[in-house]
Design an enzyme around this catalytic site. Structure first.
Site, PDB file in Angstrom:
ATOM      1  NE  ARG A  35      -4.099  -1.906   0.505  1.00  0.00           N
ATOM      2  CZ  ARG A  35      -5.267  -1.551   1.030  1.00  0.00           C
ATOM      3  NH1 ARG A  35      -5.500  -0.303   1.336  1.00  0.00           N
ATOM      4  NH2 ARG A  35      -6.202  -2.428   1.211  1.00  0.00           N
ATOM      5  NE  ARG A  39      -6.761   4.521   2.568  1.00  0.00           N
ATOM      6  CZ  ARG A  39      -7.465   3.623   3.244  1.00  0.00           C
ATOM      7  NH1 ARG A  39      -8.644   3.946   3.732  1.00  0.00           N
ATOM      8  NH2 ARG A  39      -7.004   2.413   3.441  1.00  0.00           N
ATOM      9  NE  ARG A  48     -10.283   7.983  -3.102  1.00  0.00           N
ATOM     10  CZ  ARG A  48     -11.594   8.122  -3.076  1.00  0.00           C
ATOM     11  NH1 ARG A  48     -12.165   9.037  -3.824  1.00  0.00           N
ATOM     12  NH2 ARG A  48     -12.338   7.347  -2.321  1.00  0.00           N
ATOM     13  CG  ASP A  86      -9.001  -2.534  -4.176  1.00  0.00           C
ATOM     14  OD1 ASP A  86      -8.380  -1.899  -3.309  1.00  0.00           O
ATOM     15  OD2 ASP A  86      -9.805  -3.442  -3.895  1.00  0.00           O
ATOM     16  CE1 TYR A 164     -13.266  -6.410   1.475  1.00  0.00           C
ATOM     17  CE2 TYR A 164     -11.567  -7.988   0.884  1.00  0.00           C
ATOM     18  CZ  TYR A 164     -11.964  -6.849   1.561  1.00  0.00           C
ATOM     19  OH  TYR A 164     -11.063  -6.161   2.322  1.00  0.00           O
TER      20      TYR A 164
HETATM   21  O1  1CP Z   1       0.497   0.813  -3.224  1.00  0.00           O
HETATM   22  C1  1CP Z   1      -0.438   0.011  -3.216  1.00  0.00           C
HETATM   23  O2  1CP Z   1      -0.339  -1.105  -2.661  1.00  0.00           O
HETATM   24  C2  1CP Z   1      -1.677   0.443  -3.907  1.00  0.00           C
HETATM   25  C3  1CP Z   1      -2.464  -0.580  -4.586  1.00  0.00           C
HETATM   26  C4  1CP Z   1      -3.444  -1.342  -3.707  1.00  0.00           C
HETATM   27  C5  1CP Z   1      -3.386  -2.692  -3.356  1.00  0.00           C
HETATM   28  C6  1CP Z   1      -2.231  -3.644  -3.589  1.00  0.00           C
HETATM   29  C7  1CP Z   1      -4.667  -0.836  -3.190  1.00  0.00           C
HETATM   30  C8  1CP Z   1      -5.124   0.546  -3.275  1.00  0.00           C
HETATM   31  N1  1CP Z   1      -5.375  -1.877  -2.637  1.00  0.00           N
HETATM   32  C9  1CP Z   1      -4.597  -3.013  -2.709  1.00  0.00           C
HETATM   33  C10 1CP Z   1      -4.937  -4.356  -2.277  1.00  0.00           C
HETATM   34  C11 1CP Z   1      -6.127  -4.567  -1.415  1.00  0.00           C
HETATM   35  N2  1CP Z   1      -7.351  -3.971  -1.463  1.00  0.00           N
HETATM   36  C12 1CP Z   1      -6.175  -5.564  -0.417  1.00  0.00           C
HETATM   37  C13 1CP Z   1      -5.062  -6.534  -0.141  1.00  0.00           C
HETATM   38  C14 1CP Z   1      -4.034  -5.924   0.736  1.00  0.00           C
HETATM   39  C15 1CP Z   1      -4.434  -5.741   2.159  1.00  0.00           C
HETATM   40  O3  1CP Z   1      -4.794  -6.731   2.809  1.00  0.00           O
HETATM   41  O4  1CP Z   1      -4.339  -4.606   2.629  1.00  0.00           O
HETATM   42  C16 1CP Z   1      -7.437  -5.518   0.186  1.00  0.00           C
HETATM   43  C17 1CP Z   1      -7.958  -6.371   1.319  1.00  0.00           C
HETATM   44  C18 1CP Z   1      -8.177  -4.499  -0.497  1.00  0.00           C
HETATM   45  C19 1CP Z   1      -9.582  -4.118  -0.247  1.00  0.00           C
HETATM   46  C20 1CP Z   1      -9.670  -2.713   0.125  1.00  0.00           C
HETATM   47  N3  1CP Z   1      -9.543  -1.687  -0.768  1.00  0.00           N
HETATM   48  C21 1CP Z   1      -9.808  -2.145   1.421  1.00  0.00           C
HETATM   49  C22 1CP Z   1      -9.909  -2.917   2.715  1.00  0.00           C
HETATM   50  C23 1CP Z   1     -11.304  -2.888   3.234  1.00  0.00           C
HETATM   51  C24 1CP Z   1     -11.513  -3.765   4.425  1.00  0.00           C
HETATM   52  O5  1CP Z   1     -11.969  -4.868   4.220  1.00  0.00           O
HETATM   53  O6  1CP Z   1     -11.224  -3.333   5.531  1.00  0.00           O
HETATM   54  C25 1CP Z   1      -9.819  -0.752   1.271  1.00  0.00           C
HETATM   55  C26 1CP Z   1     -10.005   0.290   2.333  1.00  0.00           C
HETATM   56  C27 1CP Z   1      -9.612  -0.497  -0.119  1.00  0.00           C
HETATM   57  C28 1CP Z   1      -9.477   0.831  -0.750  1.00  0.00           C
HETATM   58  C29 1CP Z   1      -8.161   1.177  -1.267  1.00  0.00           C
HETATM   59  N4  1CP Z   1      -7.358   0.362  -2.062  1.00  0.00           N
HETATM   60  C30 1CP Z   1      -6.208   1.030  -2.385  1.00  0.00           C
HETATM   61  C31 1CP Z   1      -6.290   2.339  -1.790  1.00  0.00           C
HETATM   62  C32 1CP Z   1      -5.259   3.404  -1.932  1.00  0.00           C
HETATM   63  C33 1CP Z   1      -7.509   2.423  -1.094  1.00  0.00           C
HETATM   64  C34 1CP Z   1      -8.074   3.625  -0.391  1.00  0.00           C
HETATM   65  C35 1CP Z   1      -9.137   4.178  -1.228  1.00  0.00           C
HETATM   66  C36 1CP Z   1      -9.633   5.523  -0.873  1.00  0.00           C
HETATM   67  O7  1CP Z   1      -9.096   6.499  -1.400  1.00  0.00           O
HETATM   68  O8  1CP Z   1     -10.614   5.620  -0.143  1.00  0.00           O
END
Ligand code: 1CP
Length: 367
Positions: A35, A39, A48, A86, A164
């Site tokens: 990540r 954020r 964003r 994502d 999910y």
């Molecule tokens: O640098 C990076 O890694 C950016 C790319 C990336 C990746 C690899 C994002 C951007 N998401 C992910 C993978 C991802 N997404 C996972 C696997 C990694 C982990 O376990 O953290 C998971 C579970 C998600 C699902 C997801 N997307 C969540 C989690 C929700 C929960 O269940 O609690 C969230 C909050 C997101 C949103 C998201 N994805 C990525 C970003 C930058 C964001 C934030 C979005 C925003 O601006 O609101």
């Protein structure tokens, strides 16, 4: 579908991560952060505020811009990049509507409630067409990176995506998704298989587009019992590694290192070394020395400082990072990272301290 030849990309100037992922002895542990494009960076919020999350994912120029933000900010302190996207783009490609709601995370409009709802899924999805925007982002990013660091492609593992799709978003207990495993085992396997098939297609496409490493995120692995993990996750992540490798070889595409991150699945560590991945990524609850013993040096280990240490002040970050680098060992087949994604309210300067410490200490102990 265009077949971009990797030969047309700028040459790689820093191949430390690639060499380490292949198990070669390298001069210091490479480091990247799950990540890292997200954020905690003010420049992320600047982009964003004008675009929805999935709009960014679907616009190659924006996805590329965000992927490059941490690379531009930290320069040579990062040894890898990961494409901005994502894990939920696969459920979307299968026909489910997912929105990113600020403060809540992803929300599915109509999650799967019973196996009957699987009829709503697009079973013969054209992956390259539906997810071609990710390929375009990858190809563009490879050019814009100009060989500074290698680029990861990724997917969410079938179990995590199934969870999910049924929960409809984040969940504390996963009780809906888990109840499927016991109420509808046959249909659960059908759904997992469908996701695995699409995942193989998507990962091969990402490599064709220019991804140089692949990571599979099984973020919810640790919610399963060891028995259920063995039955409902392991077979599919194993299949994905085997089939991706076979498909890449058949298509004469580059062989790429593959990383598995099964968060919370400490109980499966031994199994995870034998399912076709080069690198096993550890969360912070696993002691590096213990992991080295269990995995018997068969795989490269990735990780694993607790992301919350980045809130602990410079001294704690330096001390914990130093201890971690030593624990993975000086001959270490080690790729440094955090034990999970960086948290959204971390100070970017705190991450800098972590990156600097790991690079410095790791180079010192390998002299
Ligand atoms: O640098 C990076 O890694 C950016 C790319 C990336 C990746 C690899 C994002 C951007 N998401 C992910 C993978 C991802 N997404 C996972 C696997 C990694 C982990 O376990 O953290 C998971 C579970 C998600 C699902 C997801 N997307 C969540 C989690 C929700 C929960 O269940 O609690 C969230 C909050 C997101 C949103 C998201 N994805 C990525 C970003 C930058 C964001 C934030 C979005 C925003 O601006 O609101």
């Amino acid at each position: 579908m265009s077949t971009t030849s990797t030969k047309s990309f700028p040459p790689l100037k820093n191949d430390l991560l690639l060499r380490a992922a292949r198990g070669e002895k390298v001069e210091r542990a490479p480091i990247w952060i799950m990540r890292q494009a997200g954020r905690y960076l003010p420049e992320f919020h600047e982009v964003r505020k004008n675009h929805s999350f999935f709009e960014i994912c679907r616009t190659p120029e924006l996805a590329c811009q965000l992927t490059l933000q941490p690379i531009d900010r930290y320069g040579t302190l990062l040894d890898g990049s990961i494409i901005f996207s994502d894990i939920l783009v696969i459920p979307q490609a299968l026909g489910l509507d997912v929105q990113m709601v600020t403060g809540r995370g992803p929300v599915f409009t109509d999650p799967l409630e019973t196996p009957k709802d699987m009829s709503r899924l697009q079973m013969d999805v054209d992956v390259d067409k539906e997810l071609g925007y990710v390929y375009e982002a990858i190809t563009l990013t490879r050019h814009k990176l100009d060989g500074r660091v290698p680029l990861f492609g990724f997917i969410g593992a079938p179990w995590t995506l199934m969870a999910y799709m049924i929960e409809g978003g984040g969940s504390k207990t996963l009780s809906k998704a888990k109840s499927w495993l016991w109420k509808y085992p046959t249909e659960s396997h059908q759904l997992l298989q469908k996701i695995a098939d699409v995942s193989v297609e998507f990962l091969v496409g990402q490599v064709r587009a220019g991804a140089q490493l692949l990571q599979v995120f099984d973020s919810w692995a640790g919610e399963l019992s060891p028995y259920d993990f063995k039955h409902y996750s392991l077979p599919y992540i194993r299949q994905i590694a085997a089939q991706v490798r076979q498909r890449l070889a058949e298509a004469k595409l580059p062989e790429v290192p593959m990383v598995i991150f099964a968060k919370g699945a400490w109980f499966a560590l031994e199994d995870l070394t034998d399912i076709g991945y080069d690198v096993v990524s550890l969360d912070w609850t696993i002691d590096p020395e213990y992991a080295r013993k269990v995995t018997k040096d068969k795989v490269v280990l990735q990780g694993n400082m607790d992301p919350s240490v980045l809130y602990g002040g410079e001294e704690a970050i330096r001390e914990t990072a130093t201890r971690m680098v030593h624990a993975f060992g000086k001959d270490g087949k080690h790729i440094a990272n955090l034990g999970h994604g960086i948290l959204p309210t971390v100070d970017p300067e705190a991450l800098k301290v972590y990156l600097e410490t790991v690079q410095k200490v790791s180079a010192e102990i390998r002299k």
